[in-house]
Design a protein around this motif. Structure first.
Motif, short mmCIF file in Angstrom:
data_model
loop_
_atom_site.label_atom_id
_atom_site.label_comp_id
_atom_site.label_asym_id
_atom_site.label_seq_id
_atom_site.Cartn_x
_atom_site.Cartn_y
_atom_site.Cartn_z
N TYR A 190 2.53 -10.71 -3.84
CA TYR A 190 2.59 -9.75 -2.73
C TYR A 190 3.23 -10.39 -1.51
O TYR A 190 4.09 -9.79 -0.85
CB TYR A 190 1.19 -9.25 -2.40
CG TYR A 190 1.09 -8.40 -1.16
CD1 TYR A 190 1.91 -7.29 -0.98
CD2 TYR A 190 0.17 -8.71 -0.16
CE1 TYR A 190 1.81 -6.51 0.16
CE2 TYR A 190 0.07 -7.93 0.98
CZ TYR A 190 0.89 -6.84 1.14
OH TYR A 190 0.80 -6.07 2.28
N LYS A 235 -9.63 -7.70 -7.93
CA LYS A 235 -10.73 -8.15 -7.08
C LYS A 235 -12.10 -7.77 -7.65
O LYS A 235 -12.26 -6.73 -8.22
CB LYS A 235 -10.58 -7.57 -5.67
CG LYS A 235 -9.42 -8.19 -4.88
CD LYS A 235 -9.18 -7.48 -3.59
CE LYS A 235 -10.45 -7.39 -2.76
NZ LYS A 235 -10.25 -6.67 -1.48
N ASP A 253 -8.80 -12.47 1.15
CA ASP A 253 -8.58 -11.21 1.86
C ASP A 253 -8.26 -11.44 3.33
O ASP A 253 -7.44 -10.73 3.92
CB ASP A 253 -9.81 -10.31 1.73
CG ASP A 253 -9.92 -9.68 0.35
OD1 ASP A 253 -8.96 -9.80 -0.44
OD2 ASP A 253 -10.97 -9.07 0.05
N THR A 306 -8.44 -5.41 7.77
CA THR A 306 -7.63 -5.03 6.61
C THR A 306 -6.99 -3.66 6.83
O THR A 306 -5.80 -3.46 6.53
CB THR A 306 -8.49 -5.01 5.34
OG1 THR A 306 -8.98 -6.33 5.08
CG2 THR A 306 -7.68 -4.53 4.15
N LYS A 334 -4.72 -12.76 3.52
CA LYS A 334 -3.78 -11.65 3.37
C LYS A 334 -3.53 -10.96 4.70
O LYS A 334 -2.38 -10.68 5.08
CB LYS A 334 -4.32 -10.63 2.35
CG LYS A 334 -3.40 -9.43 2.14
CD LYS A 334 -4.02 -8.43 1.18
CE LYS A 334 -5.08 -7.58 1.84
NZ LYS A 334 -4.51 -6.62 2.84
N TYR A 377 -3.30 -6.74 -7.10
CA TYR A 377 -4.29 -7.65 -6.53
C TYR A 377 -5.62 -6.92 -6.28
O TYR A 377 -6.70 -7.45 -6.60
CB TYR A 377 -3.77 -8.23 -5.21
CG TYR A 377 -4.82 -8.97 -4.41
CD1 TYR A 377 -5.34 -10.18 -4.87
CD2 TYR A 377 -5.30 -8.46 -3.21
CE1 TYR A 377 -6.30 -10.87 -4.14
CE2 TYR A 377 -6.26 -9.14 -2.47
CZ TYR A 377 -6.77 -10.34 -2.95
OH TYR A 377 -7.73 -11.00 -2.23
N LYS A 378 -5.54 -5.71 -5.76
CA LYS A 378 -6.76 -4.95 -5.50
C LYS A 378 -7.50 -4.60 -6.81
O LYS A 378 -8.73 -4.52 -6.83
CB LYS A 378 -6.43 -3.69 -4.72
CG LYS A 378 -5.99 -3.96 -3.29
CD LYS A 378 -5.68 -2.66 -2.53
CE LYS A 378 -5.33 -2.94 -1.08
NZ LYS A 378 -5.03 -1.71 -0.34
N GLU A 407 -2.86 -3.48 7.01
CA GLU A 407 -2.19 -2.71 5.97
C GLU A 407 -1.49 -1.49 6.56
O GLU A 407 -0.38 -1.14 6.13
CB GLU A 407 -3.17 -2.31 4.88
CG GLU A 407 -3.62 -3.49 4.02
CD GLU A 407 -4.42 -3.08 2.81
OE1 GLU A 407 -4.62 -1.85 2.59
OE2 GLU A 407 -4.87 -3.97 2.06
N LEU A 467 0.44 -5.77 -4.44
CA LEU A 467 -0.77 -5.53 -3.66
C LEU A 467 -1.73 -4.65 -4.43
O LEU A 467 -2.95 -4.91 -4.47
CB LEU A 467 -0.43 -4.89 -2.31
CG LEU A 467 -1.63 -4.48 -1.45
CD1 LEU A 467 -2.51 -5.68 -1.12
CD2 LEU A 467 -1.16 -3.79 -0.17
N GLU A 468 -1.21 -3.61 -5.06
CA GLU A 468 -2.07 -2.72 -5.85
C GLU A 468 -2.69 -3.49 -7.02
O GLU A 468 -3.86 -3.29 -7.35
CB GLU A 468 -1.24 -1.54 -6.37
CG GLU A 468 -0.62 -0.68 -5.27
CD GLU A 468 -1.64 -0.19 -4.27
OE1 GLU A 468 -2.72 0.30 -4.72
OE2 GLU A 468 -1.40 -0.28 -3.05
N LYS A 477 -13.10 -5.79 6.98
CA LYS A 477 -12.74 -4.45 6.53
C LYS A 477 -11.90 -3.73 7.58
O LYS A 477 -10.89 -3.09 7.26
CB LYS A 477 -14.01 -3.65 6.23
CG LYS A 477 -13.75 -2.26 5.66
CD LYS A 477 -15.07 -1.56 5.32
CE LYS A 477 -14.80 -0.16 4.76
NZ LYS A 477 -16.08 0.53 4.41
#
Length: 251
Positions: free
Chosen positions: A96, A251, A133, A226, A136, A247-248, A230, A244-245, A223
């Motif tokens: 990412y 998690k 996180d 983030t 990121k 990576y999520k 984003e 990125l998708e 949170k």
């Protein structure tokens, strides 16, 4: 011949045994280099794999239209960031970061600060020295700041108030608006930053690199941060990034 140190962002197969590598350099931004036999040659495989920081010697050739092609002559790894490759989530996150760097469109530009950010980020990811996180968020926002998209964070864009219990960040205008001056507090294009979150955002945007990666925040503010970073990337790049998708999902 040109010799530069570069961070390998991406490899693309070409033919049966060759490949093209996308490289971030401090002097020339993002460039592409063709590696003859690069998929089979043991001499270049480690230095030209994704996430490697290497010394690259290459030649440049121009065609009749003035377009430049680059061909690798030799390479030597400087830092391999080996531990990233042992963790699927870290690979996805590093991918990412590479997608963001490629999309930043820095070819032909000096990118010393971007290179410094990228290398520091991969080091902290490789060594596990910062929560992924949070790392990121730091990379997302600071990268855009370094390529000329640093928002107006000094204070309210109208009355110059430095902070308020609730400051509204306007993504369309890249500016802060205090509660008294915000023309449309219910707008979908704004996000409320309380004093703590505003401090964190300012810290990431403005602090020197010696301190940038040495802080921690609570899960509550991670949170919130983030969401901010984003959305900031989304408003400026207008693109969804597949890594990125992925990576999520991991998690």
């Amino acid at each position: 011949m040109t010799t530069l140190k570069g961070l390998i962002l991406k490899e693309t197969d070409s033919g049966e045994s060759s490949k093209s590598i996308c490289v971030l350099t401090a002097e020339m931004g993002v460039i592409y280099i063709y590696v003859r036999g690069g998929r089979k040659s043991s001499k270049t495989v480690s230095a030209t794999q994704s996430f490697s920081y290497s010394e690259l010697c290459f030649e440049e050739k121009k065609n009749a239209n003035g377009q430049v092609s680059r061909y690798l002559n030799s390479s030597e790894p400087v830092k391999l960031f080996y531990n990233i490759r042992l963790d699927a989530a870290k690979v996805a996150l590093a991918s990412y970061f590479s997608e963001l760097l490629i999309y930043s469109g820095t070819e032909g530009q000096e990118c010393k600060e971007v290179m410094r950010l990228a290398l520091n980020t991969l080091y902290f990811l490789d060594e596990g020295k910062m929560a992924p996180d949070l790392l990121k968020c730091v990379f997302e926002f600071r990268l855009l700041c370094e390529i000329g998209m640093r928002p107006k964070l000094v204070g309210c864009a109208f009355c110059f108030k430095y902070e308020d219990d609730k400051m509204h960040f306007n993504f369309l205008e890249d500016r802060l608006e205090c509660s008294s001056c915000c023309p449309n507090p219910e707008s979908i294009h704004t996000l409320i930053l309380d004093k703590q979150l505003l401090y964190i955002v300012r810290y990431i945007a403005l602090t020197e690199y010696e301190k940038l990666f040495y802080f921690k925040i609570s899960d509550k503010y991670l949170k919130k941060l983030t969401e901010f970073t984003e959305r900031y990337v989304g408003y400026h790049f207008r693109k969804k990034f597949g890594a990125l998708e992925f990576y999520k999902m991991l998690k």
